[in-house]
Write a protein that holds these residues in place. Structure first.
Motif, mmCIF file in Angstrom:
data_model
loop_
_atom_site.group_PDB
_atom_site.id
_atom_site.type_symbol
_atom_site.label_atom_id
_atom_site.label_comp_id
_atom_site.label_asym_id
_atom_site.label_seq_id
_atom_site.Cartn_x
_atom_site.Cartn_y
_atom_site.Cartn_z
ATOM 1 N N TYR A 169 -10.009 -23.397 29.377
ATOM 2 C CA TYR A 169 -10.559 -24.214 30.463
ATOM 3 C C TYR A 169 -10.163 -23.696 31.847
ATOM 4 C CZ TYR A 169 -11.657 -27.491 26.747
ATOM 5 O OH TYR A 169 -12.167 -28.055 25.602
ATOM 6 N N PHE A 170 -8.961 -23.199 31.957
ATOM 7 C CA PHE A 170 -8.467 -22.675 33.230
ATOM 8 C C PHE A 170 -7.797 -21.329 32.957
ATOM 9 C CE2 PHE A 170 -8.542 -27.273 33.862
ATOM 10 C CZ PHE A 170 -9.168 -27.383 35.092
ATOM 11 N N PRO A 171 -8.186 -20.267 33.661
ATOM 12 C CA PRO A 171 -7.674 -18.939 33.333
ATOM 13 C C PRO A 171 -6.233 -18.682 33.749
ATOM 14 C CG PRO A 171 -9.132 -18.822 35.239
ATOM 15 C CD PRO A 171 -9.226 -20.222 34.707
ATOM 16 N N SER A 172 -5.666 -19.562 34.598
ATOM 17 C CA SER A 172 -4.308 -19.302 35.096
ATOM 18 C C SER A 172 -3.707 -20.580 35.667
ATOM 19 C CB SER A 172 -4.343 -18.233 36.200
ATOM 20 O OG SER A 172 -5.064 -18.718 37.325
ATOM 21 N N LYS A 173 -2.411 -20.530 35.894
ATOM 22 C CA LYS A 173 -1.726 -21.632 36.566
ATOM 23 C C LYS A 173 -2.291 -21.824 37.969
ATOM 24 C CE LYS A 173 2.544 -21.065 38.168
ATOM 25 N NZ LYS A 173 4.037 -20.996 38.258
ATOM 26 N N GLU A 174 -2.596 -20.710 38.647
ATOM 27 C CA GLU A 174 -3.152 -20.766 39.999
ATOM 28 C C GLU A 174 -4.485 -21.508 40.021
ATOM 29 O OE1 GLU A 174 -1.854 -18.158 38.562
ATOM 30 O OE2 GLU A 174 -0.226 -17.479 39.876
ATOM 31 N N ALA A 175 -5.308 -21.276 38.996
ATOM 32 C CA ALA A 175 -6.621 -21.921 38.941
ATOM 33 C C ALA A 175 -6.491 -23.430 38.796
ATOM 34 C CB ALA A 175 -7.435 -21.348 37.789
ATOM 35 N N ILE A 176 -5.543 -23.881 37.981
ATOM 36 C CA ILE A 176 -5.327 -25.325 37.815
ATOM 37 C C ILE A 176 -4.828 -25.924 39.130
ATOM 38 C CG2 ILE A 176 -4.123 -27.122 36.527
ATOM 39 C CD1 ILE A 176 -3.667 -25.059 34.296
ATOM 40 N N HIS A 177 -3.898 -25.241 39.744
ATOM 41 C CA HIS A 177 -3.300 -25.730 40.987
ATOM 42 C C HIS A 177 -4.352 -25.844 42.084
ATOM 43 C CE1 HIS A 177 -0.206 -25.618 44.328
ATOM 44 N NE2 HIS A 177 0.332 -26.469 43.486
ATOM 45 N N LEU A 178 -5.188 -24.828 42.224
ATOM 46 C CA LEU A 178 -6.222 -24.839 43.256
ATOM 47 C C LEU A 178 -7.248 -25.929 42.980
ATOM 48 C CD1 LEU A 178 -7.330 -23.614 45.824
ATOM 49 C CD2 LEU A 178 -8.561 -21.935 44.432
ATOM 50 N N ASP A 179 -7.583 -26.134 41.713
ATOM 51 C CA ASP A 179 -8.515 -27.198 41.341
ATOM 52 C C ASP A 179 -7.966 -28.554 41.773
ATOM 53 O OD1 ASP A 179 -10.889 -28.110 39.491
ATOM 54 O OD2 ASP A 179 -9.167 -29.277 38.819
#
Length: 207
Positions: free
Chosen positions: A57-67
């Motif tokens: 669902y999310f490719p990285s920790k950064e992607a979740i954080h930015l979302d």
């Protein structure tokens, strides 16, 4: 609806549910550990998913954080967007203060998530801060200047008035443990803050 369509709808519902599970878990982990201290393993465990499933669902920790931050910024800006140039100046500003305080009461984890990002230099929010946030503050600052020029509120630096509202409302979320420790038992910090901030800004805004 045929069988394939039913399966697709069920799959979509599961995907939406899992995305929300991940967001909720990540919000808890990020608000407690900060971005640097949080790990994908912690988020996956809190969400009740495997790490490979999370990465689907999310490719990285950064992607979740930015979302999370992108959604949060929209929520945080809604009360300022609601400031009505056609309304009564004091009423509009005091209502903005109340809405911001209510956000701190209702979304303390989100407030701390945002504060942690800013304290780290906002590496994942620089574009948003200099874009939609600045544009909105500039727009509403012109409204405040107009009201001041008409003698309807005190002549105050508009951006700094907005900064003061942010600081005085978000403090109750970002430093909630300190606030409750100092006030002690038997106090409702948000109810008391509503009354205090109404009085403070009423006096401050009076020409």
């Amino acid at each position: 609806m045929n069988e394939d369509q039913q399966k697709q709808r069920a799959k979509t519902r599961i995907q939406q549910r899992n995305r929300e599970l991940i967001r909720e878990a990540a919000l808890n982990v990020f608000s407690q550990q900060g971005f640097r201290g949080a790990t994908l393993d912690q988020i996956a465990e809190r969400a009740g998913l495997s790490k490979p499933n999370l990465l689907y669902y999310f490719p990285s920790k950064e992607a979740i954080h930015l979302d999370l931050l992108s959604q949060l910024l929209d929520t945080w800006l809604d009360p300022l967007r609601a400031l009505d140039p056609a309304g009564d100046p004091k009423t509009e500003i005091l209502e903005y203060v109340r809405r911001k305080l209510d956000l701190s009461r209702d979304f303390p984890r989100e407030s701390r998530l945002f504060a942690n990002e800013i304290l780290q230099g906002a590496p994942r929010l620089t574009e948003l801060l200099g874009g939609k946030l600045k544009a909105l503050v500039d727009e509403k600052s012109e409204v405040l200047r107009q009201w001041a020029s008409e003698g309807r509120i005190a002549d105050l630096p508009p951006q700094h008035l907005i900064f003061a509202i942010w600081a005085l409302t978000q403090h109750y979320a970002d430093f909630e443990v300190q606030v409750r420790a100092v006030l002690g038992e038997g106090h409702d910090p948000y109810a008391e803050a509503h009354d205090f901030l109404d009085l403070l800004f009423t006096k401050l805004l009076t020409p």
